[in-house]
Design a protein around this motif. Structure first.
Motif, PDB file in Angstrom:
ATOM      1  N   ARG A   1       0.811  -1.437   0.170  1.00  0.00           N
ATOM      2  CA  ARG A   1      -0.108  -0.132   0.125  1.00  0.00           C
ATOM      3  C   ARG A   1       0.839   1.262   0.196  1.00  0.00           C
ATOM      4  O   ARG A   1       0.489   2.376  -0.630  1.00  0.00           O
TER       5      ARG A   1
ATOM      6  N   ARG B   1       1.316   4.118  -3.030  1.00  0.00           N
ATOM      7  CA  ARG B   1       0.655   5.571  -2.664  1.00  0.00           C
ATOM      8  C   ARG B   1       1.878   6.607  -3.153  1.00  0.00           C
ATOM      9  O   ARG B   1       1.689   7.599  -3.578  1.00  0.00           O
TER      10      ARG B   1
ATOM     11  N   VAL C   1       1.919   7.753  -6.933  1.00  0.00           N
ATOM     12  CA  VAL C   1       0.834   8.673  -7.478  1.00  0.00           C
ATOM     13  C   VAL C   1       1.489  10.013  -7.877  1.00  0.00           C
ATOM     14  O   VAL C   1       2.112  10.558  -6.891  1.00  0.00           O
TER      15      VAL C   1
ATOM     16  N   TYR D   1      -4.878  10.581 -11.304  1.00  0.00           N
ATOM     17  CA  TYR D   1      -4.076  12.142 -10.893  1.00  0.00           C
ATOM     18  C   TYR D   1      -5.377  13.027 -11.858  1.00  0.00           C
ATOM     19  O   TYR D   1      -5.752  12.509 -12.963  1.00  0.00           O
TER      20      TYR D   1
ATOM     21  N   ILE E   1     -12.958   5.282   1.210  1.00  0.00           N
ATOM     22  CA  ILE E   1     -12.506   4.483  -0.297  1.00  0.00           C
ATOM     23  C   ILE E   1     -13.926   4.071  -0.923  1.00  0.00           C
ATOM     24  O   ILE E   1     -14.900   3.964  -0.147  1.00  0.00           O
TER      25      ILE E   1
ATOM     26  N   GLU F   1      -8.666   4.387  -3.559  1.00  0.00           N
ATOM     27  CA  GLU F   1      -8.393   4.811  -2.392  1.00  0.00           C
ATOM     28  C   GLU F   1      -7.600   6.222  -2.590  1.00  0.00           C
ATOM     29  O   GLU F   1      -6.458   6.290  -3.291  1.00  0.00           O
ATOM     30  N   PRO F   2      -8.002   7.215  -2.321  1.00  0.00           N
ATOM     31  CA  PRO F   2      -7.617   8.621  -2.565  1.00  0.00           C
ATOM     32  C   PRO F   2      -6.449   8.878  -1.677  1.00  0.00           C
ATOM     33  O   PRO F   2      -6.379   8.479  -0.675  1.00  0.00           O
ATOM     34  N   THR F   3      -5.380   9.529  -2.316  1.00  0.00           N
ATOM     35  CA  THR F   3      -4.361  10.147  -1.561  1.00  0.00           C
ATOM     36  C   THR F   3      -4.327  11.449  -1.546  1.00  0.00           C
ATOM     37  O   THR F   3      -3.244  12.151  -0.890  1.00  0.00           O
TER      38      THR F   3
ATOM     39  N   LYS G   1      -6.781  12.296  -6.616  1.00  0.00           N
ATOM     40  CA  LYS G   1      -5.728  11.380  -7.043  1.00  0.00           C
ATOM     41  C   LYS G   1      -5.895  10.345  -6.037  1.00  0.00           C
ATOM     42  O   LYS G   1      -6.170  10.504  -5.088  1.00  0.00           O
ATOM     43  N   GLY G   2      -4.991   9.306  -6.583  1.00  0.00           N
ATOM     44  CA  GLY G   2      -5.086   8.048  -5.607  1.00  0.00           C
ATOM     45  C   GLY G   2      -5.019   6.691  -6.301  1.00  0.00           C
ATOM     46  O   GLY G   2      -4.330   6.907  -7.235  1.00  0.00           O
TER      47      GLY G   2
ATOM     48  N   GLN H   1      -6.106   2.985  -7.621  1.00  0.00           N
ATOM     49  CA  GLN H   1      -7.486   2.207  -8.187  1.00  0.00           C
ATOM     50  C   GLN H   1      -7.099   0.908  -8.166  1.00  0.00           C
ATOM     51  O   GLN H   1      -6.382   0.694  -9.088  1.00  0.00           O
TER      52      GLN H   1
END
Length: 539
Positions: A84, A88, A91, A119, A151, A172-174, A178-179, A181
């Motif tokens: 994970r 991240r 990104v 993005y 999420i 899951e957005p960061t 953006k994030g 997928q």
């Protein structure tokens, strides 16, 4: 009237106790109640069997549902947690520079078809396809299902690249727009769901509110067409989905048979217990009737006669036939002990037939009092017997012309079944049979009966006669007046004293019977005219 003068309390107290259960509740009523109880037990057993079977099926569906939820929770959690942090960090970086690294990281994440970087709300880099340009809404629609950690989780019928292959999309957005997928292969989910079929499920489906349904065959169904309820539903506490499980017909049938047989066995045991208790309760009744049946066969039953006298002359004008039973062990048995049982049993026809035939034979062969009326008591059930009229006519047709047959009926039965009773009255009266209403004034005390039925005589109960010389003459006088209005004669029962005789004669009662005149005796003893005397006690 079954006169109880032959009581011998010490001799047959055991028999009286024997008959008590049947006297409190009619045997047929007891059997009916027992039958209803057995039916009720069977119905309850069936209902409880169905209920327990349903609960067992529900428990199995719930167990399968929990297993499926645990499997899918593990699957989705594994997808989200493996590599994970490394994912991240990628990104926002150029797809050209990180494509190889992204593909390598994807190999460590199980169950996914691809991992895509997002993005500016667009998928720009894929572990499977490299650079791409697809709007995020194709994988995370706005109407999707966000979980508590922001999420976005969606069940999709397919992707832009494989439209007909269902997937689960996890975004899951960061940051803003953006994030990371994740595209989870629907086949993995379908395989997990299919395990439930092996444990007794007919259908297992995955439901995501606002997304759709995925069944154990890997088929996607839109939310609009998805059923509202299928079997038992179990919700995940970690992810926004639920599992619905429908038990197979085989499992349902198995549970029904299992609990059906179990509760049926219990019902049979309870019914057998009810039957045993009922048979024990009715055993005294059956024993008593068996004894009466033997008594008829062995000549233990006989008939005595109490005279009915003309008040003015004390001349015998009629006799009432009374059944007596002398048992070899119990001695003289009070008719109140056994007649109540006989009147509610199939033995009644034999006893009534015996009384009619015996009385006719005795009067014809052992008395020369003429003219004479012979009164025989009949029970309520007699009037409902199909062969009753034939029995009476057979005896009546054999009587001498100066002997009249009188049937005594108690008023308690005449308030019911009037059409049948009226037909019996009409038929027998057309052949010269007369009728008397017995014990009038007790039970319902309905004077209207005198107008509704063609009686010839009204017999006033002894409880009123005992009050006639103590200021109670008004009621008897009124009954006598009503009877006279309908063309009926009055007979006073239970006369025991000269004072009662005088008072009854004073109010215009023409006939009477009681211990004052003569106790019940054999037919031959009716030749003896009793001397007027006082008699205030019963033996």
């Amino acid at each position: 009237m079954y006169d109880p003068s032959n009581s011998a309390a010490g001799k047959f107290s055991a028999l009286r106790d024997l008959a008590t259960p049947g006297r409190s509740i009619a045997p047929r009523l007891t059997l009916a109640i027992a039958a209803l109880c057995c039916i009720a037990v069977a119905v309850v057993a069936v209902l409880w069997g169905e209920r327990f079977a349903s609960e067992e099926v529900h428990a199995r569906e719930t167990l399968i549902g929990h297993d499926m939820v645990e499997s899918l929770d593990r699957m989705l959690t594994t997808v989200r947690t493996q590599r994970r942090d490394a994912l991240r960090e990628l990104v926002g970086q150029s797809c050209t520079s990180i494509a190889l690294q992204l593909s390598e990281l994807e190999t460590y994440v199980q169950y996914v078809r691809s991992i895509n970087l997002v993005y500016d709300d667009r998928l720009y880099c894929s572990s499977a396809l490299g650079p791409m340009d697809v709007p995020l809404s194709a994988y995370a629609p706005p109407h999707g299902t966000p979980d508590t950690r922001d999420i976005m989780v969606n069940l999709l019928a397919g992707t832009p690249f494989q439209p007909g292959t269902p997937v689960i999309s996890i975004f899951e957005p960061t940051g803003i727009g953006k994030g990371v997928q994740y595209t989870v292969e629907g086949v993995y989910v379908a395989d997990a769901l299919a395990h439930g079929i092996r444990y007794g499920a007919q259908q297992v489906i995955l439901l995501m509110p606002g997304s759709g349904v995925l069944n154990d065959n890997g088929e996607f169904i839109t939310a609009i067409k998805a059923p509202d309820h299928i079997g038992t539903r179990v919700r995940s506490t970690q992810w926004p989905f639920s599992i619905a499980v429908l038990a197979s017909d085989t499992l349902v049938t198995e549970m029904r048979w299992k609990y059906g047989l179990l509760f049926a066995a219990g019902a049979i045991l309870v019914d057998l217990l009810i039957a045993a208790v009922t048979l024990l309760a009715l055993a005294p009744h059956r024993q008593l009737l068996a004894a009466v049946r033997r008594g008829l066969r062995l000549g233990q039953l006989h008939v005595v006669y109490q005279p009915v006298v003309e008040m003015a002359t004390r001349k015998i004008v009629a006799v009432e036939a009374l059944i007596r039973w002398t048992h070899p062990r119990w001695g003289a048995v009070n008719p109140s002990v056994f007649m109540a049982q006989v009147e509610r049993s199939p033995l009644l026809s034999r006893v009534t037939r015996f009384a009619l035939r015996t009385a006719a034979a005795d009067i014809a062969q052992r008395t020369d009092i003429r003219p004479l009326r012979v009164a025989v008591n009949i029970a309520p059930m007699d009037l409902q017997r199909k062969d009753f009229v034939a029995d009476v006519l057979a005896v009546n047709n054999a009587l001498a012309p100066d002997v009249t047959l009188v049937l005594e009926v108690t008023e308690r039965f005449l308030l019911e079944k009037q059409s049948r009773t009226q037909a019996v009255f009409d038929t027998l009266k057309a052949h010269g049979v007369q009728f008397a209403i017995d014990d009038f004034g007790t039970q319902h005390s309905n004077l209207d009966l005198l107008g509704r039925f063609p009686f010839d005589y009204v017999k006033i109960d002894g409880q009123f006669v005992r009050q006639v010389d103590k200021g109670g003459a008004a009621l008897i006088k009124a009954i006598a007046a009503v009877a006279k209005h309908y063309g009926m004669e009055v007979i006073a029962e239970g006369v025991e004293t000269e004072a009662q005789h005088a008072a009854l004669r004073e109010v215009g009662v023409p006939f009477a019977q009681g211990y004052l005149y003569q106790r019940p005796v054999s037919a031959s003893e009716l030749f003896v005219e009793p001397e007027p005397r006082m008699s205030t006690t019963r033996l």
